[in-house]
Design a protein around this motif. Sequence first.
Motif, short mmCIF file in Angstrom:
data_model
loop_
_atom_site.label_atom_id
_atom_site.label_comp_id
_atom_site.label_asym_id
_atom_site.label_seq_id
_atom_site.Cartn_x
_atom_site.Cartn_y
_atom_site.Cartn_z
N SER A 3 10.01 6.95 27.27
CA SER A 3 10.84 6.28 26.26
C SER A 3 11.41 4.98 26.82
CB SER A 3 11.99 7.22 25.83
OG SER A 3 12.83 7.50 26.92
N ALA A 23 4.34 2.40 20.59
CA ALA A 23 3.20 2.96 19.86
C ALA A 23 1.90 2.24 20.19
CB ALA A 23 3.46 2.90 18.36
N SER A 109 5.42 -2.11 17.12
CA SER A 109 5.48 -0.77 16.53
C SER A 109 5.96 0.23 17.58
CB SER A 109 4.10 -0.35 16.02
OG SER A 109 3.62 -1.27 15.05
N TYR A 110 6.76 1.20 17.10
CA TYR A 110 7.34 2.21 18.01
C TYR A 110 7.24 3.58 17.33
CZ TYR A 110 9.56 -2.09 19.69
OH TYR A 110 9.80 -3.37 20.13
N TYR A 111 7.05 4.62 18.15
CA TYR A 111 7.17 6.00 17.68
C TYR A 111 8.61 6.46 17.90
CZ TYR A 111 2.06 6.41 17.59
OH TYR A 111 0.74 6.23 17.32
N ALA A 113 10.72 9.68 18.46
CA ALA A 113 10.59 11.10 18.83
C ALA A 113 11.96 11.76 18.76
CB ALA A 113 10.01 11.22 20.24
N ARG A 127 11.75 12.77 7.57
CA ARG A 127 10.30 12.56 7.46
C ARG A 127 9.78 13.03 6.11
NH1 ARG A 127 7.14 16.43 11.17
NH2 ARG A 127 7.61 17.80 9.39
N VAL A 158 4.79 11.99 12.24
CA VAL A 158 5.69 11.24 13.12
C VAL A 158 6.31 10.08 12.33
CG1 VAL A 158 5.84 9.86 15.23
CG2 VAL A 158 4.30 11.83 15.13
N VAL A 160 7.46 6.39 12.32
CA VAL A 160 7.11 5.16 13.05
C VAL A 160 8.05 4.06 12.60
CG1 VAL A 160 5.31 3.46 13.51
CG2 VAL A 160 4.70 5.87 13.25
#
Length: 360
Positions: A3, A23, A109-111, A113, A127, A158, A160
Amino acid sequence: MRSIWNGAISFGLVSIPIKLVNATENHTISFRQIHTEDGGRIRYRKVCELEDREVSQGEIGKGYEDADGSIIPITDEDLAHLPLPTARTIDIVAFVPADRIDPLRLEHSYYLAASGAPAAKPYTLLREALKRSKRVAVAKFALRGRERLGMLRVVDDVIVMHGLLWPDEIRAPQGVAPETDVTVRDKELDLADALMDTLGEVDLEDLHDEYREALEEVIAAKAAGEAPPETPGPAPGGKVLDLMAALENSVRAAKRSRGEEAGEEAADGGGRETEAEVRHLPRRKSTRGAPKKAAAGKESGSRAAKSASPAKKTASGGRKTAAGSASGTKAGQSKKTASSAGTAAKKTPAKKTAARKRTA
């Protein structure tokens, strides 16, 4: 995945602890600067201007240069206590349809979590709410020293987040579009549509970076002491003189690449490249009063009666084919003889006639 930022998503009164993970990853081949004479590495040394010595990374901090040139130190603790609600929070401010976001504004872009088991329930709630509403969330967050805009959407299972540029960071496209007035015909648009339909779709998973692969081949050849591969010749092309012809040829080339037979082209009219059959008409001769030649074969009997033409036509043309009856031919010859005698008598002067008599 490691992270790069820890915080929480603020969804009304709901707080969702999350971790921010990159991402995307960069596969670009990087180069080092070297000394061309001996291949030695060129490095940049970080030197303190006051002490005139090289310093380590642990001795380096942040500072803001004021207008008068003075440096104001800024520590990580100062940044952690910014008087800003988005310092450690992704603050959702609105939910909008996805087509409201211009792709021109998309950045990194990022995930997102879920951080820990307690975050699983609110994370799943957000979500599923995004999925059912078919909308995206617009949020504010702070990262790398400045506040940013973000768009949250769902990919698989997920959440995003895409970084968004601020409105004042998008430049106006003035002077970019063609200034010349151009008229596009419907037939040209139809051909362009046909070309797009023929090219069809593509699976993005099948696309790859050919430039990087070619660069890897050059590096491998150099490492092995071999000559690098030669550059292929340029693709065939030229100046487009006829837009319609270029579109038609592009459609044909796309069909051939997809394995479609040429019979399909014949069914839709073929194209402009098909040669038409040309028949040259006989050249007409300007011969006033001259009879036409009798046709051979079956037409000779049908035109035999017309061979006994008047005396004027017979006298002016001497090429007539003897296709008529014997009586007709003799009659024509007698008329021709009489006509020739009369003509000669008219043209002979009286003095020549008298001289001939005396001579006799």
